[in-house]
Motif scaffolding. Structure first.
Motif, PDB file in Angstrom:
ATOM      1  N   ALA A 232       3.003  -0.329  11.740  1.00 20.19           N
ATOM      2  CA  ALA A 232       1.856  -1.082  10.563  1.00 20.19           C
ATOM      3  C   ALA A 232       2.001  -1.038   9.117  1.00 20.19           C
ATOM      4  CB  ALA A 232       0.698  -1.672  10.812  1.00 20.19           C
ATOM      5  N   GLU A 233       2.085   0.752   9.044  1.00 19.19           N
ATOM      6  CA  GLU A 233       1.352   0.945   7.891  1.00 19.19           C
ATOM      7  C   GLU A 233       2.916   1.647   7.239  1.00 19.19           C
ATOM      8  OE1 GLU A 233       0.739   5.142   7.858  1.00 19.19           O
ATOM      9  OE2 GLU A 233      -2.209   4.350   8.395  1.00 19.19           O
ATOM     10  N   SER A 234       4.707   1.368   7.962  1.00 18.81           N
ATOM     11  CA  SER A 234       5.952   0.898   7.412  1.00 18.81           C
ATOM     12  C   SER A 234       5.867  -0.042   6.498  1.00 18.81           C
ATOM     13  CB  SER A 234       6.972   1.596   8.642  1.00 18.81           C
ATOM     14  OG  SER A 234       8.197   1.366   8.566  1.00 18.81           O
ATOM     15  N   LYS A 235       5.763  -0.791   7.311  1.00 15.33           N
ATOM     16  CA  LYS A 235       5.902  -2.447   6.453  1.00 15.33           C
ATOM     17  C   LYS A 235       5.155  -2.456   5.343  1.00 15.33           C
ATOM     18  CE  LYS A 235       7.012  -5.138  11.118  1.00 15.33           C
ATOM     19  NZ  LYS A 235       6.269  -6.292  11.979  1.00 15.33           N
ATOM     20  N   LYS A 236       4.307  -1.842   5.367  1.00 16.92           N
ATOM     21  CA  LYS A 236       3.115  -1.628   4.190  1.00 16.92           C
ATOM     22  C   LYS A 236       4.000  -1.399   2.697  1.00 16.92           C
ATOM     23  CE  LYS A 236      -1.036   0.210   3.587  1.00 16.92           C
ATOM     24  NZ  LYS A 236      -2.586   0.409   3.713  1.00 16.92           N
ATOM     25  N   LEU A 237       4.278  -0.146   3.409  1.00 14.41           N
ATOM     26  CA  LEU A 237       5.520   0.439   2.877  1.00 14.41           C
ATOM     27  C   LEU A 237       6.492  -0.360   2.317  1.00 14.41           C
ATOM     28  CD1 LEU A 237       5.212   3.301   0.694  1.00 14.41           C
ATOM     29  CD2 LEU A 237       6.897   3.638   2.912  1.00 14.41           C
ATOM     30  N   VAL A 238       7.485  -0.633   2.833  1.00 15.91           N
ATOM     31  CA  VAL A 238       8.627  -1.369   2.858  1.00 15.91           C
ATOM     32  C   VAL A 238       7.863  -3.016   1.715  1.00 15.91           C
ATOM     33  CG1 VAL A 238      10.044  -2.872   4.004  1.00 15.91           C
ATOM     34  CG2 VAL A 238       9.840  -0.627   4.439  1.00 15.91           C
ATOM     35  N   ASN A 239       7.445  -3.338   1.867  1.00 21.42           N
ATOM     36  CA  ASN A 239       6.686  -4.617   1.259  1.00 21.42           C
ATOM     37  C   ASN A 239       5.993  -4.162  -0.045  1.00 21.42           C
ATOM     38  OD1 ASN A 239       6.300  -6.774   3.398  1.00 21.42           O
ATOM     39  ND2 ASN A 239       4.259  -6.515   3.935  1.00 21.42           N
ATOM     40  N   LYS A 240       5.929  -2.947  -0.121  1.00 20.22           N
ATOM     41  CA  LYS A 240       5.308  -2.041  -1.272  1.00 20.22           C
ATOM     42  C   LYS A 240       6.698  -2.283  -2.076  1.00 20.22           C
ATOM     43  CE  LYS A 240       0.878  -0.928  -0.717  1.00 20.22           C
ATOM     44  NZ  LYS A 240      -0.364   0.933  -0.915  1.00 20.22           N
ATOM     45  N   ILE A 241       7.399  -2.030  -1.798  1.00 19.06           N
ATOM     46  CA  ILE A 241       8.780  -1.616  -2.240  1.00 19.06           C
ATOM     47  C   ILE A 241       8.974  -2.595  -2.628  1.00 19.06           C
ATOM     48  CG2 ILE A 241      10.927  -0.397  -2.500  1.00 19.06           C
ATOM     49  CD1 ILE A 241       9.506   1.887  -0.242  1.00 19.06           C
ATOM     50  N   GLU A 242       9.243  -3.534  -1.799  1.00 16.13           N
ATOM     51  CA  GLU A 242       9.504  -4.402  -2.094  1.00 16.13           C
ATOM     52  C   GLU A 242       9.462  -5.615  -3.150  1.00 16.13           C
ATOM     53  OE1 GLU A 242      12.604  -6.865  -0.954  1.00 16.13           O
ATOM     54  OE2 GLU A 242      13.371  -4.634   0.401  1.00 16.13           O
TER      55      GLU A 242
END
Length: 85
Positions: free
Chosen positions: A62-72
């Motif tokens: 979940a934290e990884s997806k959150k980081l990826v979403n912030k980068i996107e």
């Protein structure tokens, strides 16, 4: 950490401790010889270990997806900003 998060953490830790104590008491009170109690003890420890591992893996994902979403989002904002200029 917010007040609600602090209480949730205390609740989670308390319920974990209560569940482990209940499990230990149940195994001790279990009728049967030491071999049966040992088997249930090992299975219970494995279940607790697997649960902790699973919860950490789900949290990390979940934290990884959150980081990826912030980068996107940052890339999209930069593209929009570049298009405006």
């Amino acid at each position: 950490m917010g007040e609600q998060e602090k209480y949730w953490l205390v609740y989670a830790k308390a319920t974990f401790v209560i569940a482990v104590i209940a499990m230990v008491v149940s195994i001790i009170k279990l009728p049967g010889d030491l071999l049966i109690k040992g088997y249930y003890s090992i299975c219970s420890l494995f279940l607790v270990s697997a649960t902790i591992t699973l919860s950490k893996a789900v949290r990390d994902q979940a934290e990884s997806k959150k980081l990826v979403n912030k980068i996107e989002e940052a890339k999209t904002a930069q593209l929009l900003h570049d298009l405006d200029d």
